[in-house]
Design a protein around this motif. Sequence first.
Motif, PDB file in Angstrom:
ATOM      1  N   TRP A 148       0.804  -1.219   0.000  1.00  0.00           N
ATOM      2  CA  TRP A 148       0.000   0.000   0.000  1.00  0.00           C
ATOM      3  C   TRP A 148       0.838   1.271   0.000  1.00  0.00           C
ATOM      4  N   THR A 149       2.099   1.197   0.425  1.00  0.00           N
ATOM      5  CA  THR A 149       2.876   2.411   0.660  1.00  0.00           C
ATOM      6  C   THR A 149       4.090   2.574  -0.255  1.00  0.00           C
ATOM      7  N   ASP A 150       4.357   1.608  -1.104  1.00  0.00           N
ATOM      8  CA  ASP A 150       5.444   1.700  -2.082  1.00  0.00           C
ATOM      9  C   ASP A 150       4.801   1.999  -3.440  1.00  0.00           C
ATOM     10  N   PRO A 151       5.091   3.163  -4.044  1.00  0.00           N
ATOM     11  CA  PRO A 151       4.416   3.524  -5.291  1.00  0.00           C
ATOM     12  C   PRO A 151       4.630   2.529  -6.425  1.00  0.00           C
ATOM     13  N   VAL A 152       5.789   1.893  -6.490  1.00  0.00           N
ATOM     14  CA  VAL A 152       6.045   0.901  -7.547  1.00  0.00           C
ATOM     15  C   VAL A 152       5.103  -0.290  -7.380  1.00  0.00           C
ATOM     16  N   GLN A 153       4.953  -0.746  -6.151  1.00  0.00           N
ATOM     17  CA  GLN A 153       4.051  -1.870  -5.900  1.00  0.00           C
ATOM     18  C   GLN A 153       2.596  -1.468  -6.128  1.00  0.00           C
ATOM     19  N   LEU A 154       2.182  -0.329  -5.588  1.00  0.00           N
ATOM     20  CA  LEU A 154       0.796   0.118  -5.707  1.00  0.00           C
ATOM     21  C   LEU A 154       0.395   0.266  -7.172  1.00  0.00           C
ATOM     22  N   LEU A 155       1.286   0.799  -7.971  1.00  0.00           N
ATOM     23  CA  LEU A 155       1.033   0.975  -9.401  1.00  0.00           C
ATOM     24  C   LEU A 155       0.722  -0.357 -10.082  1.00  0.00           C
ATOM     25  N   ASP A 156       1.340  -1.425  -9.586  1.00  0.00           N
ATOM     26  CA  ASP A 156       1.206  -2.743 -10.200  1.00  0.00           C
ATOM     27  C   ASP A 156      -0.142  -3.404  -9.914  1.00  0.00           C
ATOM     28  N   TRP A 157      -0.698  -3.223  -8.732  1.00  0.00           N
ATOM     29  CA  TRP A 157      -1.873  -4.016  -8.350  1.00  0.00           C
ATOM     30  C   TRP A 157      -3.149  -3.229  -8.077  1.00  0.00           C
ATOM     31  N   ARG A 197      -5.821  -0.260 -15.622  1.00  0.00           N
ATOM     32  CA  ARG A 197      -4.356  -0.250 -15.634  1.00  0.00           C
ATOM     33  C   ARG A 197      -3.902   1.107 -15.135  1.00  0.00           C
ATOM     34  N   ASN A 198      -3.086   1.099 -14.076  1.00  0.00           N
ATOM     35  CA  ASN A 198      -2.590   2.349 -13.500  1.00  0.00           C
ATOM     36  C   ASN A 198      -1.533   2.952 -14.410  1.00  0.00           C
ATOM     37  N   THR A 199      -1.603   4.276 -14.558  1.00  0.00           N
ATOM     38  CA  THR A 199      -0.673   4.978 -15.441  1.00  0.00           C
ATOM     39  C   THR A 199       0.232   5.953 -14.700  1.00  0.00           C
ATOM     40  N   HIS A 200      -0.113   6.281 -13.451  1.00  0.00           N
ATOM     41  CA  HIS A 200       0.689   7.229 -12.666  1.00  0.00           C
ATOM     42  C   HIS A 200       0.393   7.011 -11.188  1.00  0.00           C
ATOM     43  N   CYS A 201       1.431   7.066 -10.370  1.00  0.00           N
ATOM     44  CA  CYS A 201       1.258   6.958  -8.927  1.00  0.00           C
ATOM     45  C   CYS A 201       2.331   7.798  -8.247  1.00  0.00           C
ATOM     46  N   ARG A 202       1.901   8.656  -7.328  1.00  0.00           N
ATOM     47  CA  ARG A 202       2.837   9.442  -6.530  1.00  0.00           C
ATOM     48  C   ARG A 202       2.355   9.399  -5.092  1.00  0.00           C
ATOM     49  N   GLY A 260       0.563  14.226   0.343  1.00  0.00           N
ATOM     50  CA  GLY A 260      -0.444  13.898  -0.658  1.00  0.00           C
ATOM     51  C   GLY A 260      -0.138  12.609  -1.394  1.00  0.00           C
ATOM     52  N   TRP A 261      -1.164  12.067  -2.012  1.00  0.00           N
ATOM     53  CA  TRP A 261      -1.017  10.909  -2.887  1.00  0.00           C
ATOM     54  C   TRP A 261      -1.925  11.132  -4.090  1.00  0.00           C
ATOM     55  N   GLU A 262      -1.553  10.532  -5.225  1.00  0.00           N
ATOM     56  CA  GLU A 262      -2.374  10.633  -6.430  1.00  0.00           C
ATOM     57  C   GLU A 262      -2.147   9.408  -7.301  1.00  0.00           C
ATOM     58  N   LEU A 263      -3.183   9.075  -8.039  1.00  0.00           N
ATOM     59  CA  LEU A 263      -3.157   7.883  -8.885  1.00  0.00           C
ATOM     60  C   LEU A 263      -4.031   8.134 -10.103  1.00  0.00           C
ATOM     61  N   THR A 264      -3.565   7.709 -11.272  1.00  0.00           N
ATOM     62  CA  THR A 264      -4.400   7.740 -12.468  1.00  0.00           C
ATOM     63  C   THR A 264      -4.432   6.343 -13.061  1.00  0.00           C
ATOM     64  N   ALA A 265      -5.541   6.030 -13.728  1.00  0.00           N
ATOM     65  CA  ALA A 265      -5.720   4.708 -14.317  1.00  0.00           C
ATOM     66  C   ALA A 265      -6.626   4.824 -15.534  1.00  0.00           C
ATOM     67  N   GLU A 266      -6.521   3.818 -16.401  1.00  0.00           N
ATOM     68  CA  GLU A 266      -7.398   3.760 -17.569  1.00  0.00           C
ATOM     69  C   GLU A 266      -7.828   2.324 -17.799  1.00  0.00           C
ATOM     70  N   PRO A 325       9.058  -8.253  -3.600  1.00  0.00           N
ATOM     71  CA  PRO A 325       8.301  -7.521  -4.611  1.00  0.00           C
ATOM     72  C   PRO A 325       9.132  -7.052  -5.791  1.00  0.00           C
ATOM     73  N   GLU A 326      10.429  -6.815  -5.592  1.00  0.00           N
ATOM     74  CA  GLU A 326      11.258  -6.334  -6.695  1.00  0.00           C
ATOM     75  C   GLU A 326      11.869  -7.478  -7.489  1.00  0.00           C
ATOM     76  N   GLY A 327      11.868  -8.680  -6.921  1.00  0.00           N
ATOM     77  CA  GLY A 327      12.539  -9.801  -7.584  1.00  0.00           C
ATOM     78  C   GLY A 327      11.587 -10.636  -8.402  1.00  0.00           C
TER      79      GLY A 327
END
Length: 164
Positions: free
Chosen positions: A29-38, A45-50, A58-64, A158-160
């Motif tokens: 939930w707190t790592d943007p790389v992981q959150l973007l994936d799931w 499909r997530n296209t941006h996560c900060r 702040g946090w933000e997420l975009t998806a399509e 998660p990275e491997g």
Amino acid sequence: MVASAVPDDRTLEMVRTFDAPPERVFAAWTDPVQLLDWFGPPGMRNTHCRLDLRVGGGWELTAEGRGTTRALSGRYLAIDPPRLLAFTWAWHEAGSLDTPREHETVVTLAFRSVGHRTEMTLTQTRFRDADGAARHRWGWTGTFERLDAFLRQHGDHPEGGDNG
């Protein structure tokens, strides 16, 4: 998984158990790389996560997907790894972060160790009406299925492995 609108029909509470320790679920939930994936229901499909992971950050997420574009954002209200994460939540008009935010709700995630697993309770409050809570129940159900699959695929690493 238990999903129910609690006595106040403008509040949603859901409980889900994941086959991973709280530290691992919290990190998803707190790592943007992981959150973007799931994150998000199937078909999106997530296209941006900060994430600015600090109280007030702040946090933000975009998806399509599913014939639409979505944008959402909020601010962190409480962070207590790996037990608690609370944040505001609002969709943006027209599916763009550049457009105004719509009605804001509050999401609280509580993580509880159950052996080697995690029981996660999501409480989302301040919906305008019961219909908003019901629509979010549908979205969170699919999102939790994706999180479960992500945790099973990536385990404690998660990275491997094959994450492509």
